[in-house]
Structure formats: structure tokens, C-alpha cells
Scaffold this motif. Sequence first.
Motif, PDB file in Angstrom:
ATOM      1  N   SER A 194       0.845  -1.203   0.000  1.00 34.91           N
ATOM      2  CA  SER A 194       0.000   0.000   0.000  1.00 34.91           C
ATOM      3  C   SER A 194       0.879   1.250   0.000  1.00 34.91           C
ATOM      4  N   MET A 249       3.080   4.552  -0.041  1.00 33.51           N
ATOM      5  CA  MET A 249       4.264   5.011  -0.783  1.00 33.51           C
ATOM      6  C   MET A 249       5.085   3.859  -1.356  1.00 33.51           C
ATOM      7  N   ARG A 279       2.756  -7.745   5.912  1.00 32.92           N
ATOM      8  CA  ARG A 279       2.228  -8.839   6.745  1.00 32.92           C
ATOM      9  C   ARG A 279       0.941  -9.445   6.205  1.00 32.92           C
ATOM     10  N   THR A 280       0.185  -8.666   5.382  1.00 30.46           N
ATOM     11  CA  THR A 280      -1.166  -9.106   4.986  1.00 30.46           C
ATOM     12  C   THR A 280      -1.180  -9.594   3.546  1.00 30.46           C
ATOM     13  N   ASP A 313       7.145 -10.098   8.326  1.00 32.37           N
ATOM     14  CA  ASP A 313       6.992  -9.132   9.414  1.00 32.37           C
ATOM     15  C   ASP A 313       8.396  -8.603   9.704  1.00 32.37           C
ATOM     16  N   THR A 314       8.639  -7.332   9.411  1.00 30.36           N
ATOM     17  CA  THR A 314      10.013  -6.827   9.522  1.00 30.36           C
ATOM     18  C   THR A 314      10.495  -6.744  10.972  1.00 30.36           C
ATOM     19  N   LYS A 370      12.119   6.843  14.168  1.00 29.76           N
ATOM     20  CA  LYS A 370      12.446   7.360  12.834  1.00 29.76           C
ATOM     21  C   LYS A 370      13.775   8.109  12.832  1.00 29.76           C
ATOM     22  N   GLY A 411       7.074  13.978   4.671  1.00 29.31           N
ATOM     23  CA  GLY A 411       6.216  14.738   5.576  1.00 29.31           C
ATOM     24  C   GLY A 411       4.870  14.044   5.635  1.00 29.31           C
ATOM     25  N   ILE A 436       1.729  12.599   4.269  1.00 28.80           N
ATOM     26  CA  ILE A 436       1.386  12.137   2.919  1.00 28.80           C
ATOM     27  C   ILE A 436       0.020  11.436   2.964  1.00 28.80           C
ATOM     28  N   THR A 479      -1.641   8.845   2.450  1.00 34.46           N
ATOM     29  CA  THR A 479      -1.809   7.389   2.363  1.00 34.46           C
ATOM     30  C   THR A 479      -2.789   6.991   3.477  1.00 34.46           C
TER      31      THR A 479
END
Length: 271
Positions: free
Chosen positions: A12, A14, A33-34, A58-59, A179, A206, A208, A210
Motif C-alpha cells: 500500500s 508510498m 504482513r497481509t 513481518d520486519t 524514525k 512529511g 502524505i 496514504t
Amino acid sequence: MKEVCVITGGGSGMGLAAAKYMSKDKIIIISGRTLSKLEGAVNELKELGFEAYAHTCDTSDRVSVKLLAEYAASLGEIKNVINAAGLSPAMADSEKLIRVNALGTVYINREFAKKMYCGSVIVDVSSNSAYVLPRFLMRKKVYDLADTDEELFVKKLVKRSNLAKSDYEKSGFAYAMSKKFVIWYAQKCAYELGERGIRVCSLSPGLIATDMGNKEAKEGGDMLKYTAENRMGTPEELGYAIATVADERNGYLAGVDVLVDGGATNGKMFQ
Ligand SMILES: NC(=O)c1ccc[n+]([C@@H]2O[C@H](COP(=O)([O-])OP(=O)(O)OC[C@H]3O[C@@H](n4cnc5c(N)ncnc54)[C@H](OP(=O)(O)O)[C@@H]3O)[C@@H](O)[C@H]2O)c1
């Protein structure tokens, strides 16, 4: 041998938008994951003429990341890794945010680097939230623990996030710290992996539009008034920026954070 581009969080937002700007000569692996979401993204990419595959990962789980890297290497030479997987303050508590955003970056960079060669690139997606973090919350000594003592690293960051009052602020602090860590860790890796010709950068969006950005717009929307055009960014704009940074022709871009936030961070100085 075909070249492979791996995008975590590619189902999904970006990550998926970035996939659409990659070269159609490459195999694209979309991960998250999905599975249903990944399959939807892969179908979209196939309709556009890409060779694309879905692979769940899953990271925040090192073994899962290792298996993703092995899968990618089995399909061809891993040329681009875009690590866009992430959670935001409205989506998780402090510990989860640190495990996914910060430790996830450690696992991706380390496990993929084992399978990558000269001329390849890793782009870790951070956030402009990292730029507003109070300085006392950023300690190199603590960030160093991510490679030596993960549990202590998580404990220390969660403890700092608990300095905030409300649950949302706690998660907000944890998000910003995670981050900020992404930027720092991408730089650390740039100098280590640069010796092998692997380029590493981070990129900080910044706000976004989504799924995630729309969820954060109410609480995080304050920064919008500092943007040059007084608006959110679009996933497509960010997808293009990420794909450009991840493009191997951009070979001299390393060890920096690319701030793509419509001017929000600098805007405070002018308003
Ligand atoms: N949108 C913004 O305003 C904004 C601003 C600054 C930075 N960012 C950063 O930009 C990146 C992309 O976010 P986005 O805005 O495109 O949001 P998004 O559409 O929600 O994309 C994030 C993706 O990450 C995946 N993900 C979440 N946790 C994961 C995990 N543990 N392992 C693997 N995949 C995981 C999600 O899929 P599953 O849930 O299916 O796993 C999702 O597809 C994130 O790192 C985010 O922190 C976003």
C-alpha cells in the motif's frame, strides 16, 4: 540473471507507489504482513506490465526478514531494497513502534546486505518527525545498542517515550525516536556497506495522503501550515522520490537523509 527490487510495506501507500516507478526489467517483490493486500498490489503491478511477486514478512521478526532476503536472492540479483514498512503513532504502542520501525530497519539492512553486491542500494523510509525530536532524546550510545543488545535498546527507548503524558504523545515520541534512529542507522550502514559498494540512504516524508497519513492527519496535521504549498503530499509524489533515490544511477547519493516534506521542517523559519 534478472535484477530484483524488494519493497517492504509495498502492499500500500508510498511503497506501492514507488514500485510503479521502478524499471519493468526488474523483478519486483512486494512484502508486508497481509497476504491479501500484497496480492492486490501484485495484480495491479502485473496489469501495468511488471513481473511481480508477493511475499509475506513481518520486519520486526529477524527470521522472517532473513527468509524474505533468501527468497529475493533465489529469484535474481538483489539490486534495490526499499524499506517502507512502518507503523505510526495512531497504530501501535511505543514498544511495537520501536520494534517495527527501528529494529525492523536493523534486520532489513543487515540480512539483505548479506545477499547484496556492489552497485546495489538500500533506502530506509524515515519521517520528518525525526527532525522535531528534542535533542536530549537522541543518544548515540543508546542507538548503538540496537546492534549489541536489542532488548536493552527497546527498554531504553520505551522508557524515554514514557516521559510524555498521554498515550498518543507516548507513541508520538516513540515514533519520532524510531524514525530518528532510522536516519542514524542508514548513515551507519552507508559507511560500513559503502566499502562493498552498497549504497544506503534514508528518505523522510512529511504528511502524505496514504492510509497511514490520513489516520495521522488530525493529530499530525499541524505541520501542514508550514509546508510551502499548504497541503499534504501524494503517495505518487513520494513514490517517485523514493524510486529516484533507490535508482542505482543516483550512485553518489549515500549516507544522507533526503527530506521530502513539502518544506514543512524548514517552513517554521519563514512563518
Ligand atoms: N503517510 C505519512 O504521512 C508518513 C509520513 C512520514 C513517514 N511515513 C513512513 O512511510 C512509510 C510508508 O507508509 P505509508 O504512508 O505508505 O503507509 P501505509 O500505506 O500504511 O504503508 C505501510 C505498510 O507497512 C506495512 N507494515 C506495517 N508493519 C509491518 C511489519 N511489521 N512488517 C512488514 N510490513 C509492515 C503495512 O502492511 P501490513 O499492515 O499488511 O503489514 C503497510 O502496507 C512508513 O515507514 C511510514 O512510517 C509515512
